[in-house]
Structure formats: C-alpha cells, structure tokens
Design an enzyme around this catalytic site. Sequence first.
Site, short mmCIF file in Angstrom:
data_model
loop_
_atom_site.label_atom_id
_atom_site.label_comp_id
_atom_site.label_asym_id
_atom_site.label_seq_id
_atom_site.Cartn_x
_atom_site.Cartn_y
_atom_site.Cartn_z
N LYS A 77 0.80 -1.24 0.00
CA LYS A 77 0.00 0.00 0.00
C LYS A 77 0.83 1.29 0.00
O LYS A 77 0.41 2.28 -0.57
CB LYS A 77 -0.95 -0.01 1.19
CG LYS A 77 -1.98 -1.12 1.11
CD LYS A 77 -2.91 -1.08 2.30
CE LYS A 77 -3.77 -2.33 2.35
NZ LYS A 77 -4.77 -2.29 3.43
N ASP A 133 -9.56 2.37 2.47
CA ASP A 133 -9.46 1.80 3.82
C ASP A 133 -9.97 2.77 4.89
O ASP A 133 -10.62 2.36 5.85
CB ASP A 133 -8.00 1.47 4.17
CG ASP A 133 -7.51 0.23 3.46
OD1 ASP A 133 -8.33 -0.65 3.14
OD2 ASP A 133 -6.28 0.14 3.23
#
Length: 311
Positions: A77, A133
């Site tokens: 990420k 997220d």
Amino acid sequence: MDDLSQKPIGAATRFCAVYGQPIRHSGSPAMHNAALAKLGLDWRYLAFEVSPDALGQAIEGARAMHFVGLNLTVPHKLFAVELVDALDESATTWGAVNTISFEAKNDSGDWTPLGQLPVPATGEIRAKGHNTDADAITLALQQDLGLSLAGQRVLLLGAGGAGRVAALKLAAEGVAELHLVNRTVAKAEQLAGEIAERFPQTKATVGYPENVTDKVDLVLNATSLGLKTDDALPLDESQFSLANAAAVFDMIYQPALTPLLAKAAEAGCRTTNGLGMLLWQGAKALEIWTGQPAPIDVMRTALESHIYGDE
Ligand code: ATR
C-alpha cells in the site's frame, strides 16, 4: 449466494485483481466475484501473489492488458503511492493506495474509469491510486456499531500502519479525545504530534485515560494481538477496565471472536470485528470501478462464508 456460473469466461471478459504477499488467504475474490455476478457484469476478480520488487511490473502488466482495476494489500500500500500516474485525494490524504482504477479519456476528454467506458479502450491509459481503507473504518463503525464519531472519546490500541490511518481518520471525523496506546511508545508520540498538526481540534494524548474510572465511547484495536490464540490482550486491564467502554471494535476478523471482543461482550460493550472494514473497503473499490452502488448484502454473505465457512 447467487449463481456464479453467469457467463463462462470468454474473450470479452474483463478483469480486476488483488495483489499481495501472502495472498492465498484473501477473501476478496469471493466477495467481488459474488458482487460482479449480482451486477450482471462479465468481469472476474483474480488474486496474484506479487512480491514488492515486482509490483511496478505487475501494475504495468495489468494496464497493458486493460484490467479494470486492482486492489493492493500487505505489503504494497505504501510502495504503490510512487508507482501510479495520479493520486485521488483519498490516497494523498492517507498516504497509501489500496485501490487502483485504470482510466482513459472519454469523448469529452475527461479521465474515466475503464469499467465505465466502452471497450476496447483507445488512447493513453493511466493508473489512478485511491484509498478506500480510511472510509471503511468509519463506515464499519457507523453500520456495525451505530457510532457517529464527532465529539467522541476513543482509546486506540496500536500505532502501526493500520493504527495510524485509523487515528488520522478518527481525528478527521472530529473525535474529541484520542488516547493512543502502543508497545513502542515513540510511535504513539509521533502520531499524537501529527494529529496535533493536522487535526488540532482533536486532543490526542499518549497512554490510557488518566483516571481508571474515565469512560470512553470506543476502544479500537489496531494491533495484531488476537490473531494467534495464545496472544496477550492488546489492553492492560490494570490501566483500563472494559466496563468503562461503550463499544469495542477489533480490526481483526479471523478469529471472529478475539479474546478482546469476548471480554468486551462480557463487560456489556457493543462489539464488532474487522469484517465490516474489509467489506466496506471492497465495496468502495467496486463503486470506483463500476460507477454503480455495490451489492453490500451479497458481498457480506460471500465474505462470511469464505472466511467462517458455514458454521
Ligand atoms: P499493520 O499494518 O497491520 O498495522 P504494523 O504496522 O506491523 O502492522 O503494526 C502492528 C501493530 O501491532 C503495532 O502497533 C505493533 O506495536 P509496535 O509498534 O510496538 O511494533 C503492535 N504489536 C504487534 N505485536 C505486538 C505485541 N506482541 N505486543 C504489543 N503490540 C504488538
């Protein structure tokens, strides 16, 4: 669950995928393929084990093959921020990319997700990075615990990658007090400093609430403690009693009932695990790619049956 046989894979089938290392445990293919079938799309969602040193090549390959989009999980990420052509505001704000949409220009010259354009795509294709997220944390708290965060008091356990995004997102939502607890205290201190700079309306302090009788609206576990059956509790009960928490959210979803959640339920707290967060980050990604509302119920059922079986 809906019949996944839909149409057999053919030359017109379009693809999206998740890249991670390890990836074999991932529930994302089950969740997304159920959603794609429900939406009647001739798309498939795949999973690939990709090492960090091959991430750039793997993204380029997906672009060259006109994939609709990608999800990225551990450990990609942060690396991906440097590898995409453009960043959505969500990725800039949270400093991490968990979703890529491949885009081309539409007839008016605006960059548009490939999943919303006629095929085949023509002209240049760019990879745009998003972060779903952070929104997933607040959506899960709202949907599963009925929490709205503005003005609330939160005890956050963990200041690693997940804990940092959670802390910043909670502050952005206007949490009044954030008590940051982490094994490595320096990381909690650094995070408190970042919150003071970026979200000064939130009072971020390091350590448990001052008095053992102080109440909090939410305890959020963002440490990895609870993944293994013999793990210690992520919370020091001599410093904070769960009886003083209204709700407890554990980012862990496997096992479904961590020792922390079991204790919290015994203490009368509202509780939920991390499955909702996994669900909402996936739903948001699907909406970016398709431009359509995600079929949440179908996705939740597929995820639960993949992760917990039919027990
Ligand atoms: P993630 O991306 O999942 O957040 P991470 O960045 O490695 O992963 O963070 C793991 C978190 O769990 C950290 O808060 C870590 O504490 P440290 O910052 O002190 O490493 C916490 N953690 C992991 N193992 C732990 C243990 N045995 N005791 C206490 N905290 C632990």
